[in-house]
Design a protein around this motif. Structure first.
Motif, PDB file in Angstrom:
ATOM      1  N   ASP A  24     -38.321  81.450 -20.697  1.00 33.56           N
ATOM      2  CA  ASP A  24     -38.129  82.724 -19.990  1.00 33.56           C
ATOM      3  C   ASP A  24     -37.478  82.499 -18.629  1.00 33.56           C
ATOM      4  O   ASP A  24     -36.630  83.289 -18.197  1.00 33.56           O
ATOM      5  CB  ASP A  24     -39.466  83.446 -19.817  1.00 33.56           C
ATOM      6  N   GLU A  25     -37.873  81.417 -17.954  1.00 29.10           N
ATOM      7  CA  GLU A  25     -37.302  81.110 -16.639  1.00 29.10           C
ATOM      8  C   GLU A  25     -35.820  80.759 -16.771  1.00 29.10           C
ATOM      9  O   GLU A  25     -34.985  81.257 -16.015  1.00 29.10           O
ATOM     10  CB  GLU A  25     -38.071  79.943 -16.007  1.00 29.10           C
ATOM     11  N   VAL A  26     -35.475  79.921 -17.727  1.00 25.78           N
ATOM     12  CA  VAL A  26     -34.083  79.510 -17.933  1.00 25.78           C
ATOM     13  C   VAL A  26     -33.226  80.713 -18.342  1.00 25.78           C
ATOM     14  O   VAL A  26     -32.085  80.872 -17.885  1.00 25.78           O
ATOM     15  CB  VAL A  26     -34.012  78.408 -19.008  1.00 25.78           C
ATOM     16  N   LEU A  27     -33.759  81.588 -19.192  1.00 32.30           N
ATOM     17  CA  LEU A  27     -33.026  82.781 -19.617  1.00 32.30           C
ATOM     18  C   LEU A  27     -32.752  83.706 -18.438  1.00 32.30           C
ATOM     19  O   LEU A  27     -31.679  84.316 -18.338  1.00 32.30           O
ATOM     20  CB  LEU A  27     -33.815  83.519 -20.697  1.00 32.30           C
ATOM     21  N   ARG A  31     -29.230  85.114 -17.053  1.00 31.20           N
ATOM     22  CA  ARG A  31     -28.965  86.544 -16.885  1.00 31.20           C
ATOM     23  C   ARG A  31     -28.357  86.822 -15.523  1.00 31.20           C
ATOM     24  O   ARG A  31     -27.386  87.583 -15.390  1.00 31.20           O
ATOM     25  CB  ARG A  31     -30.262  87.342 -17.036  1.00 31.20           C
ATOM     26  N   ILE A  32     -28.891  86.196 -14.481  1.00 35.36           N
ATOM     27  CA  ILE A  32     -28.372  86.395 -13.131  1.00 35.36           C
ATOM     28  C   ILE A  32     -26.962  85.834 -13.000  1.00 35.36           C
ATOM     29  O   ILE A  32     -26.074  86.434 -12.379  1.00 35.36           O
ATOM     30  CB  ILE A  32     -29.311  85.745 -12.095  1.00 35.36           C
ATOM     31  N   ALA A  33     -26.729  84.677 -13.620  1.00 35.45           N
ATOM     32  CA  ALA A  33     -25.418  84.037 -13.517  1.00 35.45           C
ATOM     33  C   ALA A  33     -24.327  84.882 -14.164  1.00 35.45           C
ATOM     34  O   ALA A  33     -23.197  84.937 -13.665  1.00 35.45           O
ATOM     35  CB  ALA A  33     -25.467  82.659 -14.160  1.00 35.45           C
ATOM     36  N   PHE A  34     -24.639  85.550 -15.287  1.00 36.46           N
ATOM     37  CA  PHE A  34     -23.636  86.322 -16.006  1.00 36.46           C
ATOM     38  C   PHE A  34     -23.539  87.766 -15.525  1.00 36.46           C
ATOM     39  O   PHE A  34     -22.560  88.445 -15.833  1.00 36.46           O
ATOM     40  CB  PHE A  34     -23.956  86.322 -17.511  1.00 36.46           C
ATOM     41  N   ALA A  35     -24.539  88.238 -14.811  1.00 31.88           N
ATOM     42  CA  ALA A  35     -24.548  89.638 -14.405  1.00 31.88           C
ATOM     43  C   ALA A  35     -23.506  89.908 -13.326  1.00 31.88           C
ATOM     44  O   ALA A  35     -23.150  89.027 -12.536  1.00 31.88           O
ATOM     45  CB  ALA A  35     -25.943  90.024 -13.890  1.00 31.88           C
ATOM     46  N   VAL A  36     -23.023  91.119 -13.315  1.00 31.39           N
ATOM     47  CA  VAL A  36     -22.125  91.553 -12.251  1.00 31.39           C
ATOM     48  C   VAL A  36     -22.967  91.833 -11.015  1.00 31.39           C
ATOM     49  O   VAL A  36     -23.966  92.552 -11.087  1.00 31.39           O
ATOM     50  CB  VAL A  36     -21.361  92.824 -12.676  1.00 31.39           C
ATOM     51  N   VAL A  37     -22.599  91.245  -9.874  1.00 23.98           N
ATOM     52  CA  VAL A  37     -23.347  91.469  -8.637  1.00 23.98           C
ATOM     53  C   VAL A  37     -23.140  92.931  -8.229  1.00 23.98           C
ATOM     54  O   VAL A  37     -22.003  93.355  -7.998  1.00 23.98           O
ATOM     55  CB  VAL A  37     -22.869  90.523  -7.512  1.00 23.98           C
ATOM     56  N   PRO A  38     -24.211  93.723  -8.162  1.00 27.05           N
ATOM     57  CA  PRO A  38     -24.047  95.168  -7.970  1.00 27.05           C
ATOM     58  C   PRO A  38     -23.495  95.577  -6.608  1.00 27.05           C
ATOM     59  O   PRO A  38     -22.840  96.603  -6.487  1.00 27.05           O
ATOM     60  CB  PRO A  38     -25.473  95.706  -8.179  1.00 27.05           C
ATOM     61  N   SER A  39     -23.784  94.788  -5.573  1.00 24.36           N
ATOM     62  CA  SER A  39     -23.297  95.144  -4.237  1.00 24.36           C
ATOM     63  C   SER A  39     -23.351  93.922  -3.341  1.00 24.36           C
ATOM     64  O   SER A  39     -23.994  92.918  -3.667  1.00 24.36           O
ATOM     65  CB  SER A  39     -24.150  96.273  -3.634  1.00 24.36           C
ATOM     66  N   SER A  40     -22.701  94.026  -2.185  1.00 23.64           N
ATOM     67  CA  SER A  40     -22.705  92.906  -1.240  1.00 23.64           C
ATOM     68  C   SER A  40     -24.112  92.611  -0.739  1.00 23.64           C
ATOM     69  O   SER A  40     -24.419  91.476  -0.368  1.00 23.64           O
ATOM     70  CB  SER A  40     -21.770  93.216  -0.065  1.00 23.64           C
ATOM     71  N   ALA A  41     -24.976  93.617  -0.758  1.00 23.93           N
ATOM     72  CA  ALA A  41     -26.349  93.421  -0.291  1.00 23.93           C
ATOM     73  C   ALA A  41     -27.141  92.504  -1.218  1.00 23.93           C
ATOM     74  O   ALA A  41     -28.161  91.939  -0.813  1.00 23.93           O
ATOM     75  CB  ALA A  41     -27.056  94.774  -0.177  1.00 23.93           C
ATOM     76  N   GLU A  42     -26.656  92.345  -2.472  1.00 26.97           N
ATOM     77  CA  GLU A  42     -27.364  91.530  -3.450  1.00 26.97           C
ATOM     78  C   GLU A  42     -26.880  90.085  -3.491  1.00 26.97           C
ATOM     79  O   GLU A  42     -27.438  89.262  -4.227  1.00 26.97           O
ATOM     80  CB  GLU A  42     -27.217  92.144  -4.846  1.00 26.97           C
ATOM     81  N   TRP A  50     -29.469  81.041  -7.759  1.00 26.94           N
ATOM     82  CA  TRP A  50     -28.729  79.823  -8.101  1.00 26.94           C
ATOM     83  C   TRP A  50     -29.401  78.595  -7.489  1.00 26.94           C
ATOM     84  O   TRP A  50     -29.493  77.534  -8.115  1.00 26.94           O
ATOM     85  CB  TRP A  50     -27.287  79.924  -7.605  1.00 26.94           C
ATOM     86  N   ASN A  51     -29.886  78.724  -6.270  1.00 24.19           N
ATOM     87  CA  ASN A  51     -30.593  77.592  -5.643  1.00 24.19           C
ATOM     88  C   ASN A  51     -31.858  77.241  -6.416  1.00 24.19           C
ATOM     89  O   ASN A  51     -32.198  76.055  -6.572  1.00 24.19           O
ATOM     90  CB  ASN A  51     -30.927  77.932  -4.192  1.00 24.19           C
ATOM     91  N   ASP A  52     -32.562  78.262  -6.893  1.00 23.54           N
ATOM     92  CA  ASP A  52     -33.751  78.012  -7.716  1.00 23.54           C
ATOM     93  C   ASP A  52     -33.373  77.277  -8.999  1.00 23.54           C
ATOM     94  O   ASP A  52     -34.092  76.379  -9.463  1.00 23.54           O
ATOM     95  CB  ASP A  52     -34.445  79.334  -8.064  1.00 23.54           C
ATOM     96  N   SER A  96     -26.150  75.004 -18.935  1.00 21.33           N
ATOM     97  CA  SER A  96     -27.372  75.726 -19.282  1.00 21.33           C
ATOM     98  C   SER A  96     -27.151  77.231 -19.267  1.00 21.33           C
ATOM     99  O   SER A  96     -27.585  77.949 -20.172  1.00 21.33           O
ATOM    100  CB  SER A  96     -28.494  75.355 -18.313  1.00 21.33           C
ATOM    101  N   ASN A  97     -26.444  77.719 -18.245  1.00 20.07           N
ATOM    102  CA  ASN A  97     -26.204  79.156 -18.157  1.00 20.07           C
ATOM    103  C   ASN A  97     -25.351  79.661 -19.313  1.00 20.07           C
ATOM    104  O   ASN A  97     -25.486  80.802 -19.749  1.00 20.07           O
ATOM    105  CB  ASN A  97     -25.543  79.497 -16.822  1.00 20.07           C
ATOM    106  N   GLY A  98     -24.477  78.797 -19.816  1.00 14.25           N
ATOM    107  CA  GLY A  98     -23.680  79.197 -20.966  1.00 14.25           C
ATOM    108  C   GLY A  98     -24.513  79.457 -22.195  1.00 14.25           C
ATOM    109  O   GLY A  98     -24.168  80.296 -23.036  1.00 14.25           O
TER     110      GLY A  98
END
Length: 245
Positions: A24-27, A31-42, A50-52, A96-98
């Motif tokens: 679940d942690e790796v998934l 998910r975060i790596a492939f997601a579109v960053v919604p805004s500059s605040a994110e 990514w650091n985690d 891994s993200n792939g």
């Protein structure tokens, strides 16, 4: 959910040598790596994720160096011998993200074949191979809609429109897959040159294997009802309801 998710978790964890309890942690990292960053605040939150991810694999690299086990992480460590630990960790994190793409690709493929029972029947009779079906799905249907951005290096024309040098282009893989000029390249969903996906061969193997396993168990599986497609970097059905008998 009863087939695609457990299959994906097992395939990825066994290949990478990751404890199944960490799936679940790796998934979530993927998910975060492939997601579109919604805004500059994110941006800061995404960078923290990514650091985690890198912290997780840094500990994994330390463990595998002490006790190599022949899994993909151990093989990557051996192949990248001489590089800094941080560089090796970044490579493993990218690979891994792939693997997170396994789940949506499999979900789309199952939904597609559940509507094409003649294709399933041909495979079960030995007239077609699951590998060939997997290859066609990957080049026509179960692929991400766009490739990495490119920059035009010279003035050109595309579809009757001028494209000046320096223009940033976002290639449409879906358009390329259905180009009336001819069939797409088998490498279409995986890129080319230095951007070629390192998981291409494994992707073809696991998809063919998963389809063969599912339809061997449920040869009469067919779609029931309409599909509600969920938006995302690879659109997937919110739910795939099948009749198995």
């Amino acid at each position: 959910a009863g087939f695609a998710q457990p299959f994906t978790a097992s395939a990825v964890c066994l290949a990478m040598g990751i404890p199944s309890r960490d799936w679940d942690e790796v998934l979530e990292y993927s998910r975060i790596a492939f997601a579109v960053v919604p805004s500059s605040a994110e941006v800061a939150a995404v960078a923290a994720a990514w650091n985690d991810l890198y912290d997780y694999y840094e500990q994994m690299v330390t463990t595998k160096r002490a006790r190599p086990d022949g899994t993909l992480i151990s093989r990557l460590i051996r192949a990248l011998d001489g590089l800094r630990t941080s560089q090796i960790v970044h490579v493993i994190g990218t690979v891994s993200n792939g693997f997170g793409a396994v789940l949506p690709v499999l979900a789309v493929s199952l939904a597609e074949l559940a509507q094409r029972r003649h294709v399933v029947a041909a495979c079960l009779r030995g007239e077609r191979t699951w590998d060939s079906v997997a290859g066609r799905l990957l080049t026509h249907r179960a692929l991400f809609p766009v490739a990495l951005p490119r920059v035009a290096r010279a003035d050109s024309w595309l579809g009757g429109r001028p494209v000046p040098a320096g223009t940033v282009l976002l290639p449409s893989l879906i358009a390329a897959a259905h180009d009336p000029a001819g069939p797409p390249s088998p490498s279409l969903p995986f890129g080319a040159g230095p951007h070629f996906c390192p998981g291409a061969a494994l992707t073809r193997v696991w998809l063919g294997t998963a389809l063969a396993a599912f339809f061997a168990a449920y040869p009469a599986a067919r779609l029931v009802g309409r599909l509600d497609w969920q938006a995302g970097t690879l659109s997937v059905p919110r739910e795939v309801i099948l009749s198995l008998h």
